[in-house]
Design an enzyme around this catalytic site. Structure first.
Site, PDB file in Angstrom:
ATOM      1  N   GLY A  63      -5.814  -7.141  18.361  1.00  0.00           N
ATOM      2  CA  GLY A  63      -6.423  -8.053  17.405  1.00  0.00           C
ATOM      3  C   GLY A  63      -7.611  -7.382  16.750  1.00  0.00           C
ATOM      4  O   GLY A  63      -7.683  -6.152  16.676  1.00  0.00           O
ATOM      5  N   CYS A  64      -8.557  -8.167  16.245  1.00  0.00           N
ATOM      6  CA  CYS A  64      -9.774  -7.592  15.668  1.00  0.00           C
ATOM      7  C   CYS A  64     -10.441  -6.715  16.710  1.00  0.00           C
ATOM      8  O   CYS A  64     -10.778  -7.179  17.805  1.00  0.00           O
ATOM      9  CB  CYS A  64     -10.720  -8.708  15.225  1.00  0.00           C
ATOM     10  SG  CYS A  64     -12.255  -8.095  14.502  1.00  0.00           S
TER      11      CYS A  64
END
Length: 274
Positions: A63-64
Site C-alpha cells: 500500500g502507501c
C-alpha cells in the site's frame, strides 16, 4: 600479493639458497613470519565479522509505502528499508511518483534488508502482513515479490496455511487471499523526499509549530523581552519566524514538483550500502 611470498621462498632451489647471505636469509625469514602473521590476522578478522550469507533482501508491495517502511524498520533484525517502485513489465521506462500515481503498472514497494539469524523469512512475512496498508489500485497492491522458486514455495506455504486455518488480520479482518505473489522485477528507489517520510514530517511539524508560535509573538517576553526586541537586518523576530515558515512550506511544495532523483537498485545494492 603477499599470499604468494611463502610458496616462492620455500621453493627456492638449494644452490641459490646456499649462496644467499645471512642478512638476506634473515630478511626472508622475517618476510615469511610477517606474511604468516598477516594471514592469521585476516583469518581472525573473518571469524569476527557477521556472516554475510545471513544478510538478505526482501521486497513487498504494502500500500502507501510511507508508514509500512517505518513500521518494518522498527522490527528486530531489520537493518534497513527503502521505499520505491517495482512490478512493471520489462519494457516500461523508469518511473516517477507522478507516473506511478497516474499509471497502472508500478507498485509502491518497500525493500527490506534483514538479518535472518535474528528474523527468519516466515516471521518477516508475518510482519509484512501485519503492518501493510493495501488499497484497491495496482499502485497500492499487497504483493510479495519472490526471487526464486524456493522463495515462491515458502510464500505459498505461508499463505495457504493461513487461508486453510481461516486466519485474518486481527485489527481489521484483512484476509490473506488479498496477498499476491509475483516474481521480482526492476526496483527503483523513490525520490528522496519519500525516504523516511514520517520521520521527516514529524520534525517539520515540530519546527512549524515553533515558528508559528514565534510569528504570533509567543516568545516576545522571553528573557526579559530580549527576543521580542531582537532584530536581524531590520526584521523583527516575529517577521523572521513568519518568513522561515513560508520558505519551508514553499520548499515542501517545490520539492514535490522538481525532485526527480529516482534510481534503480540492483539486488544486493542496499546490503553493500550498509
Amino acid at each position: 600479493m603477499t599470499t604468494f611470498l611463502m610458496p616462492a621462498l620455500l621453493s627456492t632451489p638449494a644452490p641459490i639458497m646456499a649462496f644467499t647471505s645471512p642478512s638476506a636469509l634473515s630478511r626472508s625469514t622475517n618476510t615469511i613470519r610477517h606474511t604468516t602473521n598477516n594471514i592469521n590476522d585476516a583469518a581472525t578478522r573473518r571469524n569476527t565479522l557477521p556472516s554475510l550469507h545471513a544478510i538478505k533482501e526482501a521486497t513487498f508491495g504494502m500500500g502507501c509505502f510511507w508508514e509500512p517502511a517505518e513500521s518494518l524498520l522498527k522490527q528486530p533484525g531489520v537493518l534497513a528499508t527503502t521505499v520505491g517502485y517495482t512490478g512493471a513489465p520489462p519494457n516500461k521506462p523508469p518511473p516517477s511518483y507522478d507516473t506511478v500515481c497516474f499509471g497502472n503498472d508500478y507498485v509502491e514497494a518497500v525493500r527490506v534488508v534483514y538479518d535472518d539469524t535474528i528474523l527468519d523469512y516466515t516471521t518477516l512475512l508475518d510482519k509484512f502482513f501485519e503492518v501493510q496498508k493495501p488499497g484497491l489500485s495496482r499502485q497500492y497492491a499487497s504483493i510479495v515479490f519472490v526471487t526464486d522458486d524456493n522463495e515462491e514455495e515458502e510464500v505459498n506455504k505461508w499463505k495457504n496455511a493461513a487461508i486453510k486455518t481461516k486466519v485474518k488480520r486481527t485489527s481489521d479482518n484483512l484476509p490473506y487471499e488479498l496477498v499476491e505473489i509475483e516474481p521480482t522485477s526492476s526496483f527503483y528507489r523513490a525520490e528522496e523526499y519519500h525516504q523516511r517520510y514520517w520521520e521527516k514530517q514529524r520534525l517539520r511539524a515540530g519546527l512549524a509549530v515553533l515558528l508559528v508560535a514565534g510569528a504570533s509573538g509567543a516568545y516576545d517576553d522571553f528573557g526579559g523581552g530580549v527576543i521580542g526586541n531582537f532584530e536581524l537586518g531590520g526584521l523583527a523576530f516575529d517577521t523572521i519566524c513568519n518568513a522561515v515558515f513560508l520558505v519551508g512550506a514553499g520548499w515542501m511544495i517545490l520539492e514535490r514538483l522538481v525532485v526527480r532523483d529516482v534510481r534503480e537498485l540492483k539486488s544486493g545494492d542496499m546490503i553493500l550500502e550498509l
